[in-house]
Enzyme design. Structure first.
Site, short mmCIF file in Angstrom:
data_model
loop_
_atom_site.label_atom_id
_atom_site.label_comp_id
_atom_site.label_asym_id
_atom_site.label_seq_id
_atom_site.Cartn_x
_atom_site.Cartn_y
_atom_site.Cartn_z
N HIS A 98 0.83 -1.22 0.00
CA HIS A 98 0.00 0.00 0.00
C HIS A 98 0.86 1.26 0.00
CE1 HIS A 98 0.48 0.57 4.42
NE2 HIS A 98 0.40 -0.76 4.47
N ASP A 100 -0.07 4.34 1.14
CA ASP A 100 -0.32 5.31 2.20
C ASP A 100 0.43 4.86 3.45
OD1 ASP A 100 -1.95 3.05 2.48
OD2 ASP A 100 -3.50 4.13 3.58
N ASP A 130 6.45 -0.24 6.64
CA ASP A 130 5.01 -0.32 6.37
C ASP A 130 4.56 0.91 5.58
OD1 ASP A 130 2.31 -1.09 6.54
OD2 ASP A 130 2.03 -0.02 8.44
N GLU A 164 -4.96 1.75 2.64
CA GLU A 164 -4.95 0.57 3.51
C GLU A 164 -5.00 0.95 4.98
OE1 GLU A 164 -3.47 -2.71 5.97
OE2 GLU A 164 -2.55 -0.74 5.73
#
Length: 437
Positions: A98, A100, A130, A164
């Site tokens: 993802h 974002d 992440d 996400e």
């Protein structure tokens, strides 16, 4: 054939990877996801991925990659990239990277969260673990496929997604791709969700039920406690009773050992609020909030139903609830007043238990053991609601990731370049194994 393919794809180009990651982390401030204040513009990430891959695409005429940029909200795109194989219906996909990130407060970090910095093997910045590190990693994989053009029977598909980290704005990301059937062909092969950590297969995640328990009592002077219904005491005792019943009805499940869950299902308070007042006032109402983290062997709707039943029973029999001291009470008969608990829920999501008999699981384990040196699948009651939706839709979802769990959503986030190199090797091994089927 498999060995020649592995040789063709080789290992991660560290310089290219770090260069791309530096560009992505440079955009991280503008892809923080915390509406309404912070609405990410994932196309800022998409543009860097496209710059890397477009020279090897059918669009430019320079290569075999088929690229589809799909946006449901302005500036918030998803990206589907396919390296076509020769056998129709034979496919492997890497999904979930993802674009974002969660928020970061620079004042609380030891380094700038919004630019990539390097400290030996550490690649530091918001999104390195992440999940912008994985965006860069899978981009490098697809770039290598486009450059080297190995002859593959399997199509290899990468799906980079928007939105996400926060679902309060619906209809942005992978949910819409599934709804529009843009991912349907991925059902015919293993789907690897690349958004976990620590280089091992994550085979189970938890469901989440956010709850609020509003407590109504009667405000009064603390020197006349017999005339009050203390909302805080009622909340404490009421919650204790609810928790006791929850752990009785939803104890540790035998499958949790099979999947290696770190914890069983839990219900606990995490926030407490009340309207305010003097220290000599017994509060008339307050709210306790928290969550249930539920292993996937229990049904979310059944748990919510049970929690409501507990509260209804406590309200009906509130005289039987434990009190605190000789004048503590939850009923004032002379005033026809009864304390009351009111339970409400925010949006709940279910956990997932990956299929341990699937081809996808077995190739991931074998690739991990060969590259990392050992394989130890694990499960956590952290929540990845999107993968449960995919599993329910018929996808063979397996999950892995090459950041660090210790820095996930944390201050001073970083990943290790050496771990990302191993991640690239795992991807290559996975593709190689599936070519032999």
């Amino acid at each position: 054939m498999a060995s020649s393919m592995i040789e063709s794809l080789g290992s991660l180009n560290k310089d290219s990877f770090v260069s791309l990651l530096s560009k992505l982390i440079g955009e991280s401030k503008l892809v923080q996801n915390n509406p309404p204040e912070l609405i990410p513009q994932e196309d800022r990430i998409v543009n860097h991925v496209l710059d890397s891959l477009r020279p090897y695409s059918t669009e430019s005429g320079g290569g075999p990659l088929v690229i589809n940029h799909v946006a449901y909200h302005s500036g918030r795109g998803n990206l589907i990239v396919e390296y076509p194989g020769s056998v129709p219906g034979k496919i492997v996909s890497f999904v979930g990277m993802h674009m974002d990130v969660v928020t970061a407060n620079p004042d609380e970090w030891e380094f700038d969260p919004f630019s990539l910095s390097i400290d030996g093997d550490k690649l530091r910045g918001r999104g390195t673990t992440d999940c912008l590190g994985h965006v860069a990693l899978v981009t490098e994989l697809m770039k290598r496929l486009g450059e080297s053009k190995p002859v593959l029977r399997s199509s290899v598909v990468a799906v980079f997604i928007a939105s996400e980290e926060n679902s309060s704005i619906p209809g942005v990301g992978v949910d819409m791709l599934v709804k529009d059937k843009l991912l349907d062909k991925l059902k015919s092969g293993p789907l690897f969700w690349i958004d976990t950590a620590d280089k091992q297969p994550c085979i189970g995640t938890g469901g989440m039920i956010p709850w609020k328990l509003h407590v109504t009592g009667k405000l009064f002077h603390s020197g006349l406690a017999h005339k009050a219904i203390n909302a805080m005491e009622l909340g404490m005792e009421g919650l204790k009773e609810i928790q006791s019943r929850f752990y009785r009805d939803f104890p540790p499940h035998e499958q949790e050992k099979v999947y290696g869950f770190a914890t069983p299902s839990t219900m606990k308070p995490t926030q407490w609020s009340y309207p305010g007042g003097g220290i000599n006032q017994i509060p008339g109402d307050c709210t306790v909030s928290g969550d249930v983290r539920l292993t996937p062997f229990y049904d979310v709707k059944e748990v919510m139903k049970k929690l409501q039943e507990y509260v209804d029973d406590i309200n009906t029999n509130i005289e039987k609830l434990a009190t605190r001291g000789p004048v503590s009470k939850y009923v004032l008969p002379e005033e026809n007043l009864r304390g009351r608990l009111t339970l409400s829920f925010d949006e709940a999501s279910a956990g997932v238990a990956c299929n341990l008999d699937s081809r996808g699981f077995h190739v991931l384990c074998k690739a991990t053991e060969e590259v990392v040196g050992h394989v130890k699948p694990y499960s956590i009651t952290g929540t990845l609601p999107l993968i449960r939706d995919l599993k329910d839709e018929g996808f063979d979802v397996q999950t892995s990731g090459y950041g660090l769990m210790a820095t996930y959503h944390a201050k001073n986030e970083y990943c290790l370049l050496s771990d990302m190199c191993q991640g690239f090797d795992v991807f290559v091994k996975i593709i190689s194994q599936l070519e032999q089927d």
